[in-house]
Scaffold this motif. Structure first.
Motif, PDB file in Angstrom:
ATOM      1  N   LEU A 141      19.910  89.660 114.718  1.00  0.00           N
ATOM      2  CA  LEU A 141      20.194  90.569 113.612  1.00  0.00           C
ATOM      3  C   LEU A 141      21.657  91.020 113.656  1.00  0.00           C
ATOM      4  N   ALA A 142      22.139  91.379 114.831  1.00  0.00           N
ATOM      5  CA  ALA A 142      23.537  91.797 114.960  1.00  0.00           C
ATOM      6  C   ALA A 142      24.477  90.676 114.516  1.00  0.00           C
ATOM      7  N   ARG A 143      24.170  89.440 114.911  1.00  0.00           N
ATOM      8  CA  ARG A 143      24.992  88.288 114.472  1.00  0.00           C
ATOM      9  C   ARG A 143      24.974  88.149 112.956  1.00  0.00           C
ATOM     10  N   ARG A 144      23.794  88.269 112.357  1.00  0.00           N
ATOM     11  CA  ARG A 144      23.688  88.170 110.884  1.00  0.00           C
ATOM     12  C   ARG A 144      24.527  89.239 110.202  1.00  0.00           C
ATOM     13  N   LEU A 145      24.650  90.400 110.857  1.00  0.00           N
ATOM     14  CA  LEU A 145      25.457  91.493 110.307  1.00  0.00           C
ATOM     15  C   LEU A 145      26.948  91.288 110.568  1.00  0.00           C
ATOM     16  N   GLY A 146      27.292  90.291 111.398  1.00  0.00           N
ATOM     17  CA  GLY A 146      28.693  89.995 111.665  1.00  0.00           C
ATOM     18  C   GLY A 146      29.229  90.534 112.975  1.00  0.00           C
ATOM     19  N   ALA A 147      28.379  91.149 113.796  1.00  0.00           N
ATOM     20  CA  ALA A 147      28.827  91.695 115.078  1.00  0.00           C
ATOM     21  C   ALA A 147      28.897  90.592 116.130  1.00  0.00           C
ATOM     22  N   THR A 148      29.732  90.802 117.129  1.00  0.00           N
ATOM     23  CA  THR A 148      29.832  89.885 118.266  1.00  0.00           C
ATOM     24  C   THR A 148      29.644  90.677 119.553  1.00  0.00           C
ATOM     25  N   ASN A 149      29.202  89.977 120.587  1.00  0.00           N
ATOM     26  CA  ASN A 149      28.947  90.610 121.871  1.00  0.00           C
ATOM     27  C   ASN A 149      30.268  90.919 122.557  1.00  0.00           C
ATOM     28  N   SER A 150      30.541  92.201 122.749  1.00  0.00           N
ATOM     29  CA  SER A 150      31.768  92.652 123.407  1.00  0.00           C
ATOM     30  C   SER A 150      31.563  92.894 124.898  1.00  0.00           C
ATOM     31  N   GLY A 151      30.369  92.617 125.404  1.00  0.00           N
ATOM     32  CA  GLY A 151      30.105  92.750 126.829  1.00  0.00           C
ATOM     33  C   GLY A 151      29.279  93.969 127.180  1.00  0.00           C
ATOM     34  N   PRO A 152      29.003  94.129 128.472  1.00  0.00           N
ATOM     35  CA  PRO A 152      28.140  95.221 128.933  1.00  0.00           C
ATOM     36  C   PRO A 152      28.732  96.605 128.658  1.00  0.00           C
ATOM     37  N   THR A 153      27.844  97.542 128.427  1.00  0.00           N
ATOM     38  CA  THR A 153      28.217  98.948 128.293  1.00  0.00           C
ATOM     39  C   THR A 153      27.139  99.771 128.984  1.00  0.00           C
ATOM     40  N   ARG A 154      27.353 101.072 129.073  1.00  0.00           N
ATOM     41  CA  ARG A 154      26.381 101.959 129.736  1.00  0.00           C
ATOM     42  C   ARG A 154      25.939 103.057 128.791  1.00  0.00           C
ATOM     43  N   LEU A 155      24.664 103.351 128.865  1.00  0.00           N
ATOM     44  CA  LEU A 155      24.100 104.469 128.123  1.00  0.00           C
ATOM     45  C   LEU A 155      23.995 105.670 129.062  1.00  0.00           C
ATOM     46  N   PRO A 156      23.944 106.874 128.521  1.00  0.00           N
ATOM     47  CA  PRO A 156      23.800 108.066 129.371  1.00  0.00           C
ATOM     48  C   PRO A 156      22.357 108.231 129.854  1.00  0.00           C
ATOM     49  N   ALA A 157      22.155 109.146 130.785  1.00  0.00           N
ATOM     50  CA  ALA A 157      20.807 109.487 131.264  1.00  0.00           C
ATOM     51  C   ALA A 157      19.974 109.944 130.066  1.00  0.00           C
ATOM     52  N   PRO A 158      18.735 109.584 130.022  1.00  0.00           N
ATOM     53  CA  PRO A 158      17.935 108.950 131.067  1.00  0.00           C
ATOM     54  C   PRO A 158      17.926 107.419 130.984  1.00  0.00           C
ATOM     55  N   PHE A 159      18.861 106.823 130.259  1.00  0.00           N
ATOM     56  CA  PHE A 159      18.882 105.375 130.054  1.00  0.00           C
ATOM     57  C   PHE A 159      19.976 104.682 130.867  1.00  0.00           C
TER      58      PHE A 159
END
Length: 183
Positions: A141-159
């Motif tokens: 879905l992200a590709r269809r929207l035109g986004a590309t993978n920019s690499g790993p990121t981090r979410l805040p707690a509790p994730f």
């Protein structure tokens, strides 16, 4: 009571969440496959708090995910749209639809409207989707929207232990891609 904008697409209505959405929202939060990559299965009490968080963000931040309603039936499809909790890596267009609506293109259709809203109304300079590396459907879905993978990121707690990649595109790239998408 409408606490924000009303967006209308060919098949959907996007509006801020309300009390009338709770039963369907709670049902979605109990769907193991639906919730696998978006926080995991939740109890009704947890679903209530999540719905209130989404609704409350409209008051506090001026934007949040929309409730997605199927125009033909009035049925609650899911939630999607702009989202930026405290500590999030960037403003995000997030999405999740109930299992019975998966595969119908509703997330794609709704995300087009949400991306337009974020770029043109909220004036976001970039769009981001945080996606688990194993979530192939969300990546597609992200590709269809035109986004590309920019690499790993981090979410805040509790994730903070969740593995996620940032799928991004600039507002200018979105405007160019948008010309190729649904009207």
């Amino acid at each position: 009571m409408l606490n924000g904008p009303l967006l209308v697409t060919e098949r959907l209505i996007l509006r801020p969440p309300g009390l009338e959405d709770f039963e369907a929202f709670a049902d979605m939060c109990a769907e193991e496959e639906t919730m696998r990559f978006i926080g995991g299965v939740s109890t009704r009490a947890q679903a209530w708090r999540m719905l209130c968080t989404l609704a409350g963000a409209w008051h506090i931040a001026g934007f949040s995910m929309f409730s997605v309603i199927e125009r033909a039936t009035g049925e609650w499809v899911g939630r999607l749209g702009p989202w930026e909790p405290e500590g999030w890596p960037a403003p995000e267009i997030g999405y999740g639809v109930r299992a019975k609506f998966a595969g119908k293109g509703y997330a794609f259709e709704g995300c087009i409207a949400a991306c337009d809203f974020a770029v043109e109304f909220l004036k976001w300079p970039e769009l981001m989707h945080s996606i688990d590396p194993e979530n192939a459907r969300s990546q597609d879905l992200a590709r269809r929207l035109g986004a590309t993978n920019s690499g790993p990121t981090r979410l805040p707690a509790p994730f903070e232990d969740a593995r996620v990649d940032a799928w991004t595109q600039s507002a200018d790239a979105w405007r160019i891609k948008r010309k190729d998408l649904l009207p």
